[in-house]
Design a protein around this motif. Structure first.
Motif, PDB file in Angstrom:
ATOM      1  N   LEU A  41       0.828  -1.206   0.000  1.00 24.58           N
ATOM      2  CA  LEU A  41       0.000   0.000   0.000  1.00 24.58           C
ATOM      3  C   LEU A  41       0.861   1.255   0.000  1.00 24.58           C
ATOM      4  O   LEU A  41       0.419   2.325  -0.407  1.00 24.58           O
ATOM      5  CB  LEU A  41      -0.943   0.005   1.211  1.00 24.58           C
ATOM      6  CG  LEU A  41      -2.069  -1.031   1.207  1.00 24.58           C
ATOM      7  CD1 LEU A  41      -2.908  -0.903   2.473  1.00 24.58           C
ATOM      8  CD2 LEU A  41      -2.950  -0.889  -0.027  1.00 24.58           C
ATOM      9  N   GLY A  42       2.109   1.124   0.443  1.00 23.43           N
ATOM     10  CA  GLY A  42       3.025   2.254   0.431  1.00 23.43           C
ATOM     11  C   GLY A  42       3.356   2.745  -0.963  1.00 23.43           C
ATOM     12  O   GLY A  42       3.927   3.833  -1.125  1.00 23.43           O
ATOM     13  N   GLN A  43       3.005   1.958  -1.982  1.00 19.67           N
ATOM     14  CA  GLN A  43       3.255   2.382  -3.361  1.00 19.67           C
ATOM     15  C   GLN A  43       2.201   3.373  -3.860  1.00 19.67           C
ATOM     16  O   GLN A  43       2.377   3.969  -4.927  1.00 19.67           O
ATOM     17  CB  GLN A  43       3.279   1.155  -4.279  1.00 19.67           C
ATOM     18  CG  GLN A  43       4.383   0.163  -3.952  1.00 19.67           C
ATOM     19  CD  GLN A  43       4.333  -1.050  -4.861  1.00 19.67           C
ATOM     20  OE1 GLN A  43       4.067  -0.947  -6.069  1.00 19.67           O
ATOM     21  NE2 GLN A  43       4.596  -2.227  -4.300  1.00 19.67           N
ATOM     22  N   LEU A  44       1.118   3.542  -3.109  1.00 21.51           N
ATOM     23  CA  LEU A  44       0.052   4.456  -3.522  1.00 21.51           C
ATOM     24  C   LEU A  44       0.406   5.866  -3.041  1.00 21.51           C
ATOM     25  O   LEU A  44      -0.119   6.378  -2.055  1.00 21.51           O
ATOM     26  CB  LEU A  44      -1.287   3.996  -2.942  1.00 21.51           C
ATOM     27  CG  LEU A  44      -1.744   2.602  -3.398  1.00 21.51           C
ATOM     28  CD1 LEU A  44      -2.981   2.158  -2.627  1.00 21.51           C
ATOM     29  CD2 LEU A  44      -2.018   2.596  -4.900  1.00 21.51           C
TER      30      LEU A  44
ATOM     31  N   ASP B 174       5.555  -0.418   8.037  1.00 25.72           N
ATOM     32  CA  ASP B 174       6.335   0.829   8.002  1.00 25.72           C
ATOM     33  C   ASP B 174       6.069   1.642   6.746  1.00 25.72           C
ATOM     34  O   ASP B 174       6.207   2.871   6.759  1.00 25.72           O
ATOM     35  CB  ASP B 174       7.834   0.507   8.045  1.00 25.72           C
ATOM     36  CG  ASP B 174       8.320   0.174   9.447  1.00 25.72           C
ATOM     37  OD1 ASP B 174       7.969   0.906  10.372  1.00 25.72           O
ATOM     38  OD2 ASP B 174       9.040  -0.816   9.596  1.00 25.72           O
ATOM     39  N   THR B 175       5.718   0.965   5.669  1.00 24.53           N
ATOM     40  CA  THR B 175       5.625   1.631   4.371  1.00 24.53           C
ATOM     41  C   THR B 175       4.542   2.697   4.317  1.00 24.53           C
ATOM     42  O   THR B 175       4.588   3.577   3.450  1.00 24.53           O
ATOM     43  CB  THR B 175       5.374   0.600   3.263  1.00 24.53           C
ATOM     44  OG1 THR B 175       4.220  -0.185   3.599  1.00 24.53           O
ATOM     45  CG2 THR B 175       6.574  -0.326   3.096  1.00 24.53           C
ATOM     46  N   LEU B 176       3.571   2.646   5.231  1.00 25.71           N
ATOM     47  CA  LEU B 176       2.533   3.680   5.230  1.00 25.71           C
ATOM     48  C   LEU B 176       3.143   5.062   5.438  1.00 25.71           C
ATOM     49  O   LEU B 176       2.619   6.066   4.948  1.00 25.71           O
ATOM     50  CB  LEU B 176       1.491   3.404   6.317  1.00 25.71           C
ATOM     51  CG  LEU B 176       0.644   2.130   6.161  1.00 25.71           C
ATOM     52  CD1 LEU B 176      -0.403   2.064   7.269  1.00 25.71           C
ATOM     53  CD2 LEU B 176      -0.030   2.075   4.795  1.00 25.71           C
ATOM     54  N   SER B 177       4.255   5.114   6.158  1.00 31.00           N
ATOM     55  CA  SER B 177       4.888   6.398   6.459  1.00 31.00           C
ATOM     56  C   SER B 177       5.565   7.008   5.235  1.00 31.00           C
ATOM     57  O   SER B 177       5.978   8.167   5.272  1.00 31.00           O
ATOM     58  CB  SER B 177       5.917   6.231   7.576  1.00 31.00           C
ATOM     59  OG  SER B 177       6.979   5.397   7.157  1.00 31.00           O
ATOM     60  N   THR B 178       5.673   6.249   4.150  1.00 31.61           N
ATOM     61  CA  THR B 178       6.323   6.764   2.936  1.00 31.61           C
ATOM     62  C   THR B 178       5.329   7.434   1.991  1.00 31.61           C
ATOM     63  O   THR B 178       5.723   7.895   0.924  1.00 31.61           O
ATOM     64  CB  THR B 178       7.046   5.631   2.193  1.00 31.61           C
ATOM     65  OG1 THR B 178       6.081   4.693   1.680  1.00 31.61           O
ATOM     66  CG2 THR B 178       8.014   4.905   3.108  1.00 31.61           C
ATOM     67  N   ILE B 179       4.056   7.456   2.369  1.00 33.12           N
ATOM     68  CA  ILE B 179       3.036   8.107   1.541  1.00 33.12           C
ATOM     69  C   ILE B 179       2.992   9.576   1.958  1.00 33.12           C
ATOM     70  O   ILE B 179       2.519   9.910   3.049  1.00 33.12           O
ATOM     71  CB  ILE B 179       1.667   7.437   1.730  1.00 33.12           C
ATOM     72  CG1 ILE B 179       1.766   5.934   1.425  1.00 33.12           C
ATOM     73  CG2 ILE B 179       0.626   8.091   0.828  1.00 33.12           C
ATOM     74  CD1 ILE B 179       0.504   5.157   1.718  1.00 33.12           C
ATOM     75  N   PRO B 180       3.449  10.483   1.126  1.00 32.35           N
ATOM     76  CA  PRO B 180       3.734  11.857   1.578  1.00 32.35           C
ATOM     77  C   PRO B 180       2.536  12.647   2.065  1.00 32.35           C
ATOM     78  O   PRO B 180       2.666  13.457   2.983  1.00 32.35           O
ATOM     79  CB  PRO B 180       4.376  12.515   0.344  1.00 32.35           C
ATOM     80  CG  PRO B 180       3.966  11.674  -0.815  1.00 32.35           C
ATOM     81  CD  PRO B 180       3.823  10.275  -0.290  1.00 32.35           C
ATOM     82  N   GLY B 181       1.361  12.454   1.488  1.00 29.12           N
ATOM     83  CA  GLY B 181       0.211  13.274   1.874  1.00 29.12           C
ATOM     84  C   GLY B 181      -0.837  12.542   2.686  1.00 29.12           C
ATOM     85  O   GLY B 181      -1.949  13.051   2.872  1.00 29.12           O
ATOM     86  N   LEU B 182      -0.506  11.356   3.212  1.00 34.28           N
ATOM     87  CA  LEU B 182      -1.497  10.556   3.936  1.00 34.28           C
ATOM     88  C   LEU B 182      -1.879  11.258   5.235  1.00 34.28           C
ATOM     89  O   LEU B 182      -1.056  11.445   6.125  1.00 34.28           O
ATOM     90  CB  LEU B 182      -0.934   9.165   4.218  1.00 34.28           C
ATOM     91  CG  LEU B 182      -1.905   8.139   4.811  1.00 34.28           C
ATOM     92  CD1 LEU B 182      -3.106   7.937   3.900  1.00 34.28           C
ATOM     93  CD2 LEU B 182      -1.194   6.806   5.057  1.00 34.28           C
TER      94      LEU B 182
END
Length: 328
Positions: free
Chosen positions: A139-142, A161-169
Motif C-alpha cells: 500500500l506504500g506504493q500508492l 512501516d511503508t505507510l509512512s512513505t506516503i507523503p500526503g497521507l
C-alpha cells in the motif's frame, strides 16, 4: 405550416440524433471492458444491473466518470450482500481516484496487490468487510493516497512501516481489526493535514514511539489496546489536537505534569494507571473521562469540570470535590 417545410425544419434535429458520431458516447472502451470484468467476477449481481454493455458506462450506477476525460475516477459499492473477494480487475481502472467498498458483509479474502496500479488513487475506503490477512506493505506504493480506512475487518499482523512513505497521507483508520505488535516509529513521518490516526479496538501493545512527541495530531484514538508506558508525549501546549482517546490501555504517567493545548475538546483516559492530580488547564474540555485510574486530590473549581457526571471521575485513588464527595 406545409408538411414539406416542417420536414426541412426538423431534418437537422433528426440528423443529430440518428447520425451522431461514435465519439458522442462518453464511456472509454478500456474502462468499459474492465467494468464488465468486475461485474463478471462478482457473478453479475443485482447491484450492478445498470451495467449494461449497450449503455454508456458513465451513466451506470456505483461509479463516476471525469467530466472532461470521461475516464472512471470513482467506484463505490455500499451496503450490499455482494459475495466474493475484491476483484483484482479493479486495478485496471488506471485513472481511479476514489475506491470505496463499505459494508459488504459477504466480502472476504485479502487486499489484492493489483491496487498498486492505481497511481492516481487518493481515497481508499475498505471498511466493514470481512477482509483477512495482513495490511499489505505494498500500500506504500500508492503515493497519492490522502485517506486510508481499513476499519471493521479481520486484518492481522502489524502496521507496515511503508505507510509512512506516503507523503500526503492524513487519515489512517485501522480500528476494529486484530492487529498486533508495536506502532512503527516511522508513522511520525506522516505529514497529512490535520492528521487522524485511529487504531482503537486491536491488540496492539508496547510503548508509544518517542517520535510521537513531535507529531501534531488532529485526532488520535488508541483506545482498547494493550499499550503501556508514558502517553503524555502526545500532548503539547503548541499542538492543535482536538480529540485524544487513550482509554482502556495500561498507560502510566503523571497527569499533573501534562501540558494541554487550548484546542483540545475531547479527552478519554479511562481504565489506565494514570496518577497525579487533575490540572486546571482541563477545565475547557467539552468531554472528559478519567475514571478507573489512580488520580488524587481536589477537582479544580471552574470551567466545565463540575458539570460532568460523577462517573467521569469515579474509581480513582483519592479524587474529591464536586461532583464527587467533598474533600476532607
Amino acid at each position: 405550416m406545409a408538411p414539406a417545410r416542417l420536414l426541412l425544419l426538423l431534418l437537422p434535429l433528426l440528423s443529430f440524433f440518428l447520425l451522431r458520431p461514435a465519439s458522442a458516447v462518453r464511456c472509454h472502451p478500456e474502462d468499459k471492458e474492465v467494468l464488465l470484468r468486475i461485474k463478471s467476477a462478482l457473478n453479475n449481481p443485482y447491484l450492478l444491473a445498470s451495467w449494461n454493455p449497450d449503455v454508456d458506462c458513465c451513466t451506470w450506477y456505483c461509479l463516476k466518470c471525469h467530466y472532461k476525460t470521461h475516464r472512471v475516477i470513482s467506484l463505490f459499492f455500499l451496503n450490499s450482500n455482494l459475495p466474493g473477494q475484491i476483484p483484482s480487475a479493479i486495478g485496471d481502472l488506471t485513472y481511479l481516484q476514489d475506491l470505496t467498498l463499505h459494508k459488504l458483509s459477504n466480502f472476504t479474502g485479502p487486499i489484492p496487490e493489483s491496487l498498486t496500479k492505481l497511481k492516481y488513487l487518493n481515497f481508499l475506503r475498505l471498511d466493514w468487510l470481512n477482509l483477512t490477512g495482513p495490511i499489505p506493505s505494498f500500500l506504500g506504493q500508492l503515493k497519492n493516497l490522502t485517506y486510508l480506512n481499513l476499519s471493521f475487518n479481520k486484518l492481522t499482523g502489524g502496521i507496515p512501516d511503508t505507510l509512512s512513505t506516503i507523503p500526503g497521507l492524513g487519515y489512517v483508520g485501522l480500528d476494529r481489526n486484530q492487529l498486533t505488535g508495536k506502532i512503527p516509529a516511522s508513522l511520525a513521518n506522516l505529514k497529512g493535514n490535520s492528521l487522524y490516526l485511529i487504531l482503537s479496538h486491536n491488540n496492539l501493545s508496547g510503548e508509544l514511539p518517542a517520535t510521537f512527541a513531535g507529531v501534531d495530531f488532529g485526532k488520535l484514538d488508541l483506545s482498547r489496546n494493550r499499550f503501556e508506558g508514558d502517553a503524555s508525549l502526545v500532548f503539547g501546549r503548541n499542538k492543535s489536537t482536538f480529540y485524544i482517546d487513550i482509554s482502556r490501555n495500561q498507560f502510566e504517567f503523571d497527569l499533573s505534569k501534562v501540558d494541554f493545548n487550548g484546542s483540545l475538546t475531547t479527552l478519554d483516559m479511562n481504565h489506565n494507571k494514570i496518577y497525579g492530580s487533575i490540572p486546571k488547564a482541563m477545565e475547557t474540555l467539552q468531554f472528559l473521562n478519567v475514571s478507573y485510574n489512580r488520580l488524587c486530590g481536589p477537582i479544580p473549581v471552574g470551567g466545565r469540570l463540575q458539570s460532568f457526571d460523577y462517573t467521569v471521575y469515579f474509581h480513582n485513588r483519592c479524587l474529591c470535590g464536586a461532583p464527587l464527595a467533598s474533600c476532607k
